[in-house]
Design a protein around this motif. Structure first.
Motif, PDB file in Angstrom:
ATOM      1  N   SER A 206       4.309 -16.818   8.950  1.00  0.00           N
ATOM      2  CA  SER A 206       5.109 -16.024   8.021  1.00  0.00           C
ATOM      3  C   SER A 206       4.218 -15.105   7.201  1.00  0.00           C
ATOM      4  O   SER A 206       3.229 -15.546   6.619  1.00  0.00           O
ATOM      5  N   ILE A 207       4.585 -13.831   7.175  1.00  0.00           N
ATOM      6  CA  ILE A 207       3.929 -12.840   6.326  1.00  0.00           C
ATOM      7  C   ILE A 207       5.027 -12.287   5.432  1.00  0.00           C
ATOM      8  O   ILE A 207       5.862 -11.496   5.867  1.00  0.00           O
ATOM      9  N   VAL A 208       5.044 -12.736   4.177  1.00  0.00           N
ATOM     10  CA  VAL A 208       6.180 -12.472   3.296  1.00  0.00           C
ATOM     11  C   VAL A 208       5.695 -11.990   1.927  1.00  0.00           C
ATOM     12  O   VAL A 208       4.779 -12.573   1.343  1.00  0.00           O
ATOM     13  N   ASP A 209       6.347 -10.928   1.415  1.00  0.00           N
ATOM     14  CA  ASP A 209       6.157 -10.425   0.045  1.00  0.00           C
ATOM     15  C   ASP A 209       4.720 -10.019  -0.269  1.00  0.00           C
ATOM     16  O   ASP A 209       4.151 -10.438  -1.274  1.00  0.00           O
ATOM     17  N   ASN A 210       4.132  -9.175   0.577  1.00  0.00           N
ATOM     18  CA  ASN A 210       2.778  -8.674   0.380  1.00  0.00           C
ATOM     19  C   ASN A 210       2.769  -7.158   0.309  1.00  0.00           C
ATOM     20  O   ASN A 210       3.681  -6.497   0.789  1.00  0.00           O
ATOM     21  N   VAL A 211       1.683  -6.614  -0.261  1.00  0.00           N
ATOM     22  CA  VAL A 211       1.378  -5.194  -0.146  1.00  0.00           C
ATOM     23  C   VAL A 211       0.275  -5.105   0.898  1.00  0.00           C
ATOM     24  O   VAL A 211      -0.794  -5.678   0.730  1.00  0.00           O
ATOM     25  N   ILE A 212       0.557  -4.407   2.010  1.00  0.00           N
ATOM     26  CA  ILE A 212      -0.382  -4.326   3.132  1.00  0.00           C
ATOM     27  C   ILE A 212      -0.660  -2.847   3.361  1.00  0.00           C
ATOM     28  O   ILE A 212       0.138  -2.143   3.977  1.00  0.00           O
ATOM     29  N   SER A 213      -1.774  -2.362   2.810  1.00  0.00           N
ATOM     30  CA  SER A 213      -2.034  -0.926   2.794  1.00  0.00           C
ATOM     31  C   SER A 213      -3.525  -0.632   2.865  1.00  0.00           C
ATOM     32  O   SER A 213      -4.354  -1.480   2.552  1.00  0.00           O
ATOM     33  N   GLY A 214      -3.832   0.600   3.269  1.00  0.00           N
ATOM     34  CA  GLY A 214      -5.210   1.081   3.240  1.00  0.00           C
ATOM     35  C   GLY A 214      -6.074   0.615   4.392  1.00  0.00           C
ATOM     36  O   GLY A 214      -7.296   0.687   4.314  1.00  0.00           O
ATOM     37  N   ASN A 215      -5.475   0.164   5.471  1.00  0.00           N
ATOM     38  CA  ASN A 215      -6.230  -0.297   6.641  1.00  0.00           C
ATOM     39  C   ASN A 215      -6.265   0.798   7.702  1.00  0.00           C
ATOM     40  O   ASN A 215      -5.907   0.599   8.849  1.00  0.00           O
TER      41      ASN A 215
END
Length: 86
Positions: A5-14
């Motif tokens: 589960s990948i939940v409620d994250n900020v996933i940016s700048g990659n």
């Protein structure tokens, strides 16, 4: 094995990595409620190369995410991704 589960994250700048979220070799992956390719407010672009890449996963469930501002695809499925629900 089992659910990832990948939940409620900020996933940016990659921008130099393959994707902000790279799913491979599993089953029952859940990606939900994330900000992917934006800042924490969901307003300013902070791109990943691709938002989400689904490779050899059976049963990926991707919903209720804000996916925006990425350099390439927001969501990309490989030919080996099976039973994806988006």
């Amino acid at each position: 094995s089992g659910t990832v589960s990948i939940v409620d994250n900020v996933i940016s700048g990659n921008s130099s990595a393959d994707a902000g979220v790279f799913l491979s070799g599993g089953v029952d992956a859940i990606v939900q409620g994330n900000l992917i390719g934006t800042d924490g407010n969901g307003i300013t672009a902070m791109p990943n190369r691709r938002g989400i890449y689904v490779d050899t996963v059976n049963g990926a469930r991707i919903w209720n995410n804000l996916i925006s501002g990425n350099n390439e695809a927001g969501i990309e499925l490989s030919v080996f991704a099976n039973n994806a629900f988006i």
